[in-house]
Design a protein around this motif. Structure first.
Motif, PDB file in Angstrom:
ATOM      1  N   ASN A   1     -42.665  55.154 134.034  1.00 46.87           N
ATOM      2  CA  ASN A   1     -42.279  56.547 134.245  1.00 46.87           C
ATOM      3  C   ASN A   1     -43.428  57.305 134.908  1.00 46.87           C
ATOM      4  O   ASN A   1     -44.599  57.054 134.604  1.00 46.87           O
ATOM      5  CB  ASN A   1     -41.924  57.210 132.916  1.00 46.87           C
ATOM      6  CG  ASN A   1     -40.644  56.647 132.349  1.00 46.87           C
ATOM      7  OD1 ASN A   1     -39.608  56.674 132.993  1.00 46.87           O
ATOM      8  ND2 ASN A   1     -40.717  56.114 131.144  1.00 46.87           N
ATOM      9  N   LYS A   2     -43.087  58.225 135.777  1.00 48.37           N
ATOM     10  CA  LYS A   2     -44.082  59.038 136.480  1.00 48.37           C
ATOM     11  C   LYS A   2     -45.009  59.757 135.503  1.00 48.37           C
ATOM     12  O   LYS A   2     -46.198  59.909 135.765  1.00 48.37           O
ATOM     13  CB  LYS A   2     -43.357  60.044 137.376  1.00 48.37           C
ATOM     14  CG  LYS A   2     -44.237  60.986 138.125  1.00 48.37           C
ATOM     15  CD  LYS A   2     -43.382  61.944 138.939  1.00 48.37           C
ATOM     16  CE  LYS A   2     -44.149  63.158 139.347  1.00 48.37           C
ATOM     17  NZ  LYS A   2     -44.400  64.101 138.258  1.00 48.37           N
TER      18      LYS A   2
ATOM     19  N   ILE B   1     -40.534  55.871 138.121  1.00 43.31           N
ATOM     20  CA  ILE B   1     -39.379  56.748 137.929  1.00 43.31           C
ATOM     21  C   ILE B   1     -39.839  58.184 137.698  1.00 43.31           C
ATOM     22  O   ILE B   1     -40.694  58.428 136.849  1.00 43.31           O
ATOM     23  CB  ILE B   1     -38.565  56.300 136.696  1.00 43.31           C
ATOM     24  CG1 ILE B   1     -38.060  54.872 136.856  1.00 43.31           C
ATOM     25  CG2 ILE B   1     -37.420  57.262 136.428  1.00 43.31           C
ATOM     26  CD1 ILE B   1     -37.449  54.311 135.591  1.00 43.31           C
ATOM     27  N   GLY B   2     -39.250  59.105 138.447  1.00 41.56           N
ATOM     28  CA  GLY B   2     -39.582  60.509 138.213  1.00 41.56           C
ATOM     29  C   GLY B   2     -38.985  61.437 139.237  1.00 41.56           C
ATOM     30  O   GLY B   2     -38.315  61.017 140.180  1.00 41.56           O
ATOM     31  N   ASP B   3     -39.260  62.711 139.058  1.00 41.19           N
ATOM     32  CA  ASP B   3     -38.820  63.745 139.967  1.00 41.19           C
ATOM     33  C   ASP B   3     -40.004  64.103 140.864  1.00 41.19           C
ATOM     34  O   ASP B   3     -41.045  64.570 140.386  1.00 41.19           O
ATOM     35  CB  ASP B   3     -38.358  64.975 139.184  1.00 41.19           C
ATOM     36  CG  ASP B   3     -37.933  66.119 140.078  1.00 41.19           C
ATOM     37  OD1 ASP B   3     -37.822  65.934 141.312  1.00 41.19           O
ATOM     38  OD2 ASP B   3     -37.703  67.225 139.536  1.00 41.19           O
ATOM     39  N   TYR B   4     -39.852  63.885 142.147  1.00 42.86           N
ATOM     40  CA  TYR B   4     -40.938  64.126 143.093  1.00 42.86           C
ATOM     41  C   TYR B   4     -40.703  65.389 143.927  1.00 42.86           C
ATOM     42  O   TYR B   4     -41.477  65.685 144.824  1.00 42.86           O
ATOM     43  CB  TYR B   4     -41.106  62.908 144.012  1.00 42.86           C
ATOM     44  CG  TYR B   4     -41.373  61.656 143.215  1.00 42.86           C
ATOM     45  CD1 TYR B   4     -42.640  61.380 142.719  1.00 42.86           C
ATOM     46  CD2 TYR B   4     -40.347  60.775 142.900  1.00 42.86           C
ATOM     47  CE1 TYR B   4     -42.888  60.263 141.945  1.00 42.86           C
ATOM     48  CE2 TYR B   4     -40.582  59.649 142.127  1.00 42.86           C
ATOM     49  CZ  TYR B   4     -41.851  59.398 141.658  1.00 42.86           C
ATOM     50  OH  TYR B   4     -42.088  58.297 140.885  1.00 42.86           O
ATOM     51  N   SER B   5     -39.656  66.126 143.608  1.00 44.41           N
ATOM     52  CA  SER B   5     -39.290  67.293 144.407  1.00 44.41           C
ATOM     53  C   SER B   5     -40.301  68.435 144.301  1.00 44.41           C
ATOM     54  O   SER B   5     -40.364  69.288 145.183  1.00 44.41           O
ATOM     55  CB  SER B   5     -37.900  67.794 144.013  1.00 44.41           C
ATOM     56  OG  SER B   5     -37.896  68.216 142.660  1.00 44.41           O
TER      57      SER B   5
ATOM     58  N   ASN C   1     -40.977  53.565 149.886  1.00 43.60           N
ATOM     59  CA  ASN C   1     -39.584  53.263 149.549  1.00 43.60           C
ATOM     60  C   ASN C   1     -38.888  52.417 150.613  1.00 43.60           C
ATOM     61  O   ASN C   1     -37.881  51.777 150.325  1.00 43.60           O
ATOM     62  CB  ASN C   1     -38.793  54.545 149.297  1.00 43.60           C
ATOM     63  CG  ASN C   1     -39.133  55.159 147.965  1.00 43.60           C
ATOM     64  OD1 ASN C   1     -39.671  54.508 147.073  1.00 43.60           O
ATOM     65  ND2 ASN C   1     -38.830  56.433 147.820  1.00 43.60           N
TER      66      ASN C   1
ATOM     67  N   VAL D   1     -38.609  56.263 142.609  1.00 47.21           N
ATOM     68  CA  VAL D   1     -37.179  56.487 142.423  1.00 47.21           C
ATOM     69  C   VAL D   1     -36.939  57.541 141.354  1.00 47.21           C
ATOM     70  O   VAL D   1     -37.831  57.872 140.575  1.00 47.21           O
ATOM     71  CB  VAL D   1     -36.459  55.166 142.071  1.00 47.21           C
ATOM     72  CG1 VAL D   1     -36.558  54.169 143.224  1.00 47.21           C
ATOM     73  CG2 VAL D   1     -37.026  54.555 140.803  1.00 47.21           C
ATOM     74  N   SER D   2     -35.705  58.036 141.299  1.00 47.82           N
ATOM     75  CA  SER D   2     -35.413  59.124 140.371  1.00 47.82           C
ATOM     76  C   SER D   2     -34.953  58.673 138.998  1.00 47.82           C
ATOM     77  O   SER D   2     -35.050  59.433 138.042  1.00 47.82           O
ATOM     78  CB  SER D   2     -34.373  60.064 140.982  1.00 47.82           C
ATOM     79  OG  SER D   2     -33.183  59.360 141.239  1.00 47.82           O
ATOM     80  N   ASP D   3     -34.450  57.435 138.880  1.00 48.15           N
ATOM     81  CA  ASP D   3     -33.963  57.017 137.567  1.00 48.15           C
ATOM     82  C   ASP D   3     -34.092  55.512 137.357  1.00 48.15           C
ATOM     83  O   ASP D   3     -34.378  54.759 138.291  1.00 48.15           O
ATOM     84  CB  ASP D   3     -32.520  57.479 137.333  1.00 48.15           C
ATOM     85  CG  ASP D   3     -31.539  56.931 138.359  1.00 48.15           C
ATOM     86  OD1 ASP D   3     -31.601  55.734 138.686  1.00 48.15           O
ATOM     87  OD2 ASP D   3     -30.694  57.711 138.843  1.00 48.15           O
TER      88      ASP D   3
ATOM     89  N   GLN E   1     -31.841  53.125 139.549  1.00 49.27           N
ATOM     90  CA  GLN E   1     -32.362  52.877 140.898  1.00 49.27           C
ATOM     91  C   GLN E   1     -33.519  51.885 140.862  1.00 49.27           C
ATOM     92  O   GLN E   1     -33.635  51.016 141.722  1.00 49.27           O
ATOM     93  CB  GLN E   1     -32.838  54.174 141.549  1.00 49.27           C
ATOM     94  CG  GLN E   1     -31.748  55.074 142.035  1.00 49.27           C
ATOM     95  CD  GLN E   1     -32.328  56.304 142.717  1.00 49.27           C
ATOM     96  OE1 GLN E   1     -33.349  56.843 142.286  1.00 49.27           O
ATOM     97  NE2 GLN E   1     -31.683  56.752 143.787  1.00 49.27           N
TER      98      GLN E   1
END
Length: 123
Positions: free
Chosen positions: A48-49, A81-85, A100, A108-110, A113
């Motif tokens: 996880n990020k 895995i994490g939110d990079y936005s 990627n 990736v987000s989840d 993925q």
């Protein structure tokens, strides 16, 4: 450190979770790879990020490059895995995009993925 084994398409993937930072420097990344190889004999890792040092995502520190080079050198593939936005750095966004589109490092987000990316690779 908790290591969960995920099997998909005949591929063993290690999903590593921890209450503390797993990757904070090059040595901690090497320790993570060695532990996963010893415990599961796998070279595919999901983390996880939140378990990666925030300095990793500041490309000026060079931590990401140094750590990911070790993953490549030791033929270990990783999905983070994490939110990079929330990151505004163009160079970081470019780095994530290029990673990627490769075969070794994925942002990736989840979990789904991450499993799909890693299970489709030849380990």
């Amino acid at each position: 450190m908790n290591i969960q084994q995920i099997n998909k398409n005949g591929v063993s993937i290690a999903y590593v979770t921890n209450n503390e930072t797993l990757i904070s420097d090059v040595q901690s990344a090497l320790d993570l790879m060695a532990t996963v190889r010893y415990e599961l004999d796998s070279n595919l890792i999901i983390v996880n990020k939140s378990e990666v040092s925030e300095a990793f995502f500041d490309l000026k520190t060079r931590l990401a490059g140094e750590v990911l080079q070790k993953f490549i050198n030791y033929q270990t593939k990783i999905a983070i895995i994490g939110d990079y936005s929330g990151y505004t750095s163009k160079s970081l966004k470019d780095f994530i995009y290029e990673s990627n589109n490769g075969n070794d490092i994925f942002f990736v987000s989840d979990e789904h993925q991450a499993i799909e990316k890693l299970s489709s690779l030849k380990a």
